[in-house]
Scaffold this motif. Structure first.
Motif, PDB file in Angstrom:
ATOM      1  N   LEU A   1       9.275 129.924 -40.055  1.00 39.16           N
ATOM      2  CA  LEU A   1       8.966 128.920 -38.937  1.00 39.16           C
ATOM      3  C   LEU A   1       8.554 129.451 -37.781  1.00 39.16           C
ATOM      4  O   LEU A   1       8.589 130.571 -37.662  1.00 39.16           O
ATOM      5  CB  LEU A   1      10.414 128.432 -38.417  1.00 39.16           C
ATOM      6  CG  LEU A   1      11.640 127.632 -39.341  1.00 39.16           C
ATOM      7  CD1 LEU A   1      12.764 127.608 -38.878  1.00 39.16           C
ATOM      8  CD2 LEU A   1      10.785 126.281 -39.817  1.00 39.16           C
ATOM      9  N   PRO A   2       7.442 128.778 -36.930  1.00 39.37           N
ATOM     10  CA  PRO A   2       6.745 129.295 -36.029  1.00 39.37           C
ATOM     11  C   PRO A   2       7.798 129.301 -34.664  1.00 39.37           C
ATOM     12  O   PRO A   2       8.500 128.415 -34.358  1.00 39.37           O
ATOM     13  CB  PRO A   2       5.837 128.345 -35.659  1.00 39.37           C
ATOM     14  CG  PRO A   2       6.314 126.941 -36.270  1.00 39.37           C
ATOM     15  CD  PRO A   2       7.017 127.564 -37.581  1.00 39.37           C
ATOM     16  N   MET A   3       7.964 130.750 -34.136  1.00 39.99           N
ATOM     17  CA  MET A   3       8.905 130.735 -33.316  1.00 39.99           C
ATOM     18  C   MET A   3       8.404 131.592 -31.955  1.00 39.99           C
ATOM     19  O   MET A   3       7.344 132.114 -32.425  1.00 39.99           O
ATOM     20  CB  MET A   3      10.112 131.616 -33.860  1.00 39.99           C
ATOM     21  CG  MET A   3      10.879 130.750 -34.931  1.00 39.99           C
ATOM     22  SD  MET A   3      12.368 131.708 -35.578  1.00 39.99           S
ATOM     23  CE  MET A   3      13.506 131.321 -34.183  1.00 39.99           C
ATOM     24  N   PRO A   4       8.852 131.556 -30.890  1.00 37.75           N
ATOM     25  CA  PRO A   4       8.424 132.205 -29.635  1.00 37.75           C
ATOM     26  C   PRO A   4       8.485 133.881 -30.256  1.00 37.75           C
ATOM     27  O   PRO A   4       9.351 134.403 -31.169  1.00 37.75           O
ATOM     28  CB  PRO A   4       9.392 132.117 -28.693  1.00 37.75           C
ATOM     29  CG  PRO A   4       9.861 130.822 -29.089  1.00 37.75           C
ATOM     30  CD  PRO A   4       9.993 130.877 -30.483  1.00 37.75           C
TER      31      PRO A   4
ATOM     32  N   ALA B   1       5.977 125.066 -22.239  1.00 37.79           N
ATOM     33  CA  ALA B   1       5.066 126.141 -22.756  1.00 37.79           C
ATOM     34  C   ALA B   1       5.705 126.355 -24.168  1.00 37.79           C
ATOM     35  O   ALA B   1       6.771 125.952 -24.659  1.00 37.79           O
ATOM     36  CB  ALA B   1       5.543 127.330 -21.996  1.00 37.79           C
ATOM     37  N   MET B   2       4.836 126.910 -24.991  1.00 38.60           N
ATOM     38  CA  MET B   2       5.362 127.194 -26.471  1.00 38.60           C
ATOM     39  C   MET B   2       5.676 125.841 -27.244  1.00 38.60           C
ATOM     40  O   MET B   2       6.466 125.882 -28.044  1.00 38.60           O
ATOM     41  CB  MET B   2       6.130 128.165 -26.516  1.00 38.60           C
ATOM     42  CG  MET B   2       5.512 129.622 -26.302  1.00 38.60           C
ATOM     43  SD  MET B   2       6.657 130.797 -26.514  1.00 38.60           S
ATOM     44  CE  MET B   2       7.419 131.041 -24.830  1.00 38.60           C
ATOM     45  N   ALA B   3       4.981 124.694 -26.908  1.00 42.27           N
ATOM     46  CA  ALA B   3       5.549 123.393 -27.534  1.00 42.27           C
ATOM     47  C   ALA B   3       5.425 123.473 -28.965  1.00 42.27           C
ATOM     48  O   ALA B   3       4.460 123.998 -29.460  1.00 42.27           O
ATOM     49  CB  ALA B   3       4.829 122.363 -26.866  1.00 42.27           C
ATOM     50  N   GLY B   4       6.440 122.864 -29.556  1.00 46.09           N
ATOM     51  CA  GLY B   4       6.429 122.906 -31.324  1.00 46.09           C
ATOM     52  C   GLY B   4       6.931 124.223 -31.783  1.00 46.09           C
ATOM     53  O   GLY B   4       7.247 124.005 -33.190  1.00 46.09           O
ATOM     54  N   LEU B   5       7.255 125.093 -31.192  1.00 46.83           N
ATOM     55  CA  LEU B   5       7.766 126.381 -31.665  1.00 46.83           C
ATOM     56  C   LEU B   5       9.396 126.045 -32.207  1.00 46.83           C
ATOM     57  O   LEU B   5       9.960 125.519 -30.969  1.00 46.83           O
ATOM     58  CB  LEU B   5       7.697 127.687 -30.910  1.00 46.83           C
ATOM     59  CG  LEU B   5       6.138 128.130 -30.843  1.00 46.83           C
ATOM     60  CD1 LEU B   5       6.177 129.304 -29.811  1.00 46.83           C
ATOM     61  CD2 LEU B   5       5.446 128.300 -31.975  1.00 46.83           C
TER      62      LEU B   5
END
Length: 136
Positions: free
Chosen positions: A112-115, A25-29
């Motif tokens: 940065l892309p974060m949850p 779930a939320m891969a890459g974040l």
């Protein structure tokens, strides 16, 4: 669901983030390392366990300083995310459960892309660390 996470802080003020692996779930974040608290487990014990499993480092429960928390929906379940600051650990962090690791300054986290649950923690963490460094 209670989740614990750590802001591992180096002497230069940089914080370790890990990138979630593909297929999750939320891969890459990018996120603070940590994980779920198991039933009957204390948050500090859970975080020490998770940091060993995810990064291969040893952390004493007494070296985890409660900093702040976030409350969020996570795939239809309520999540309480407890963030701790840690400045002391044994070993060198390795990406055992992530695609990559990166040491960043708090201000760089905004880019940065974060949850979603991690994002409101950034300005609070930044303020806490600024206060800690100005007092030192």
């Amino acid at each position: 669901m209670t989740v614990v996470a750590a802001a591992l802080v180096r002497g230069d003020g940089c914080i370790l983030l890990q990138q979630r692996a593909p297929g999750r779930a939320m891969a890459g974040l990018w996120e603070f390392p940590g994980g779920k608290v198991e039933p009957g487990e204390r948050p500090e014990a859970a975080l020490a366990r998770e940091l060993h499993e995810e990064l291969g480092i040893g952390v004493g429960e007494g070296d985890l300083i409660a900093a702040t928390f976030a409350s969020a929906d996570n795939a239809g379940r309520h999540m309480l995310l407890l963030l701790y600051v840690c400045r002391k650990w044994q070993g060198t962090p390795a990406a055992l459960d992530a695609t990559a690791l990166s040491w960043v300054l708090p201000g760089e986290m905004h880019d940065l892309p974060m949850p979603p649950a991690d994002i409101p923690l950034i300005p609070i963490l930044d303020a806490l660390l600024r206060t800690a460094f100005s007092a030192a």
